[in-house]
Design a protein around this motif. Structure first.
Motif, short mmCIF file in Angstrom:
data_model
loop_
_atom_site.label_atom_id
_atom_site.label_comp_id
_atom_site.label_asym_id
_atom_site.label_seq_id
_atom_site.Cartn_x
_atom_site.Cartn_y
_atom_site.Cartn_z
N THR A 67 30.99 27.56 49.72
CA THR A 67 29.80 27.80 48.67
C THR A 67 30.05 26.75 47.36
N GLY A 68 31.14 26.55 47.14
CA GLY A 68 31.55 25.56 46.03
C GLY A 68 31.83 26.43 44.63
N GLU A 69 31.83 27.73 44.69
CA GLU A 69 32.06 28.75 43.60
C GLU A 69 33.92 28.32 43.12
N HIS A 70 34.65 28.25 44.18
CA HIS A 70 35.89 28.05 43.95
C HIS A 70 36.00 26.73 43.21
N ALA A 71 35.30 25.88 43.60
CA ALA A 71 35.48 24.36 42.96
C ALA A 71 35.13 24.41 41.56
N ILE A 72 33.91 25.12 41.12
CA ILE A 72 33.64 24.94 39.69
C ILE A 72 34.51 25.89 38.98
N PHE A 73 35.13 26.91 39.48
CA PHE A 73 35.72 27.74 38.76
C PHE A 73 37.24 26.91 38.42
N PHE A 74 37.70 26.40 39.69
CA PHE A 74 39.34 25.71 39.38
C PHE A 74 39.21 24.54 38.56
N ALA A 75 38.19 23.74 38.68
CA ALA A 75 38.25 22.29 38.21
C ALA A 75 38.50 22.41 36.64
N PRO A 76 37.72 23.10 35.80
CA PRO A 76 38.03 23.16 34.28
C PRO A 76 39.36 23.57 34.16
N ALA A 77 39.95 24.46 34.87
CA ALA A 77 41.23 24.73 34.51
C ALA A 77 42.32 24.02 35.11
N ILE A 109 55.95 32.05 50.50
CA ILE A 109 54.63 33.13 50.69
C ILE A 109 54.49 33.85 49.51
N VAL A 110 53.18 34.05 49.19
CA VAL A 110 52.96 34.97 47.88
C VAL A 110 51.84 35.89 48.56
N SER A 111 52.22 37.15 48.33
CA SER A 111 51.31 38.30 48.44
C SER A 111 50.35 38.07 47.65
N MET A 112 48.99 38.56 48.06
CA MET A 112 47.83 38.52 47.21
C MET A 112 47.04 39.70 47.33
N PRO A 113 46.20 40.12 46.47
CA PRO A 113 45.41 41.12 46.65
C PRO A 113 44.66 41.09 48.00
N ALA A 114 44.42 42.36 48.26
CA ALA A 114 43.15 42.46 49.81
C ALA A 114 44.03 42.35 50.94
N ASN A 115 45.49 42.25 50.83
CA ASN A 115 46.26 42.01 52.11
C ASN A 115 45.97 40.66 52.42
N ASN A 116 45.90 39.54 51.58
CA ASN A 116 45.88 38.08 51.81
C ASN A 116 47.22 37.48 51.38
N GLU A 130 40.93 34.29 40.63
CA GLU A 130 41.82 34.43 39.15
C GLU A 130 43.12 34.15 40.01
N PRO A 131 43.47 35.24 41.01
CA PRO A 131 44.92 35.22 41.64
C PRO A 131 45.07 33.95 42.15
N ILE A 132 44.18 33.28 42.86
CA ILE A 132 44.54 31.88 43.58
C ILE A 132 44.80 30.80 42.59
N LEU A 133 43.90 30.83 41.36
CA LEU A 133 44.16 29.75 40.18
C LEU A 133 45.38 30.00 39.61
N SER A 151 29.43 33.83 47.45
CA SER A 151 30.38 34.55 48.40
C SER A 151 31.02 35.50 47.39
N PRO A 152 30.93 36.65 47.61
CA PRO A 152 31.34 37.89 46.69
C PRO A 152 32.98 37.96 46.68
N ALA A 153 33.56 37.37 47.72
CA ALA A 153 35.06 37.35 47.82
C ALA A 153 35.78 36.45 46.92
N THR A 154 34.98 35.20 46.37
CA THR A 154 35.44 34.45 45.45
C THR A 154 35.42 35.06 44.12
N GLN A 155 34.50 35.90 43.83
CA GLN A 155 34.83 36.76 42.51
C GLN A 155 35.98 37.68 42.36
N ARG A 156 36.31 37.92 43.73
CA ARG A 156 37.76 38.78 43.60
C ARG A 156 38.96 38.29 43.52
N ASN A 157 38.73 36.83 44.29
CA ASN A 157 40.24 36.21 44.39
C ASN A 157 40.43 35.03 43.65
#
Length: 207
Positions: free
Chosen positions: A40-50, A190-197, A17-20, A9-15
């Motif tokens: 996809t599970g891409e968030h899970a493998i990025f967040f878990a170690p951190a 409520i926290v403003s995030m990149p790309a109007n999220n 780090e700000p989510i973490l 999911s291309p969006a995962t690469q973009r969001n």
């Protein structure tokens, strides 16, 4: 040739780090974190170690997503990253309840708008059931505020979603907050995030 079930999911690469950055601040320092609709599970493998003092439990009702999560987990193992569970937010009882797994926080990224409204209702009801007092519910995604889109790109995205499925669409933030509060979940931030999220954080109140 190895069969690679990893989805991307291309969006995962973009969001991610700000989510973490938000998760590191608002999640409890330890305990079990349930990710509802892990995709996809891409968030899970990025967040878990951190988030190494916590246990990250991914979930998704889609078998293709489940295979992708497991494939990513095998590719990027982390001691605190669990195998995915089959959880549909709309169900009246979740797998963590059946297994009596204590959940200290729920993370839900980009689901509410790509699902029927009943999925949001189910998510809030599930959070009420499984979170103990003080537990955190974290939501991420685009929202309308005051019934209006916050950016032209969100309007276009909303139209695209509804063309795919009339039950999908960018939700009114006020409607989501109202449902949450009806289930004993109080808006914290409520926290403003990149790309109007937005990141929207709730806490389970004492009933």
């Amino acid at each position: 040739m190895i069969n690679d079930n990893r989805q991307y999911s291309p969006a995962t690469q973009r969001n991610r780090e700000p989510i973490l950055e938000v998760l590191l601040r608002i999640l409890p320092p330890q305990g079990n974190i349930l990710e509802v609709s892990s995709g996809t599970g891409e968030h899970a493998i990025f967040f878990a170690p951190a988030l190494s003092l916590r246990h990250w439990i991914p979930s998704d009702p889609n078998p293709i997503a489940g295979e992708s999560i497991e494939a990513w987990r095998n590719d990027s193992p982390s001691d605190n990253l669990h195998s995915p569970l089959n959880i549909n937010a709309e169900d009246s009882i979740w797998e963590v309840e059946k297994q009596a797994i204590k959940i200290d926080a729920i993370v839900n990224i980009n689901m509410i708008h790509i699902a029927p409204w009943s999925a949001c209702l189910g998510l809030m009801a599930g959070a009420k059931r499984i979170l103990s007092t003080g537990g955190i519910l974290y939501l991420y995604g685009p929202y309308k505020q005051g019934g209006k889109h916050t950016a032209p790109s969100n309007l276009s995205f909303d139209e695209s979603l509804q063309s795919q499925n009339p039950q999908w669409g960018v939700r009114n933030l006020e409607d989501v907050i109202k449902v949450a509060e009806q289930e004993g979940l109080k808006l914290q931030e409520i926290v403003s995030m990149p790309a109007n999220n937005l990141s929207v954080i709730f806490q389970k109140q004492k009933l």
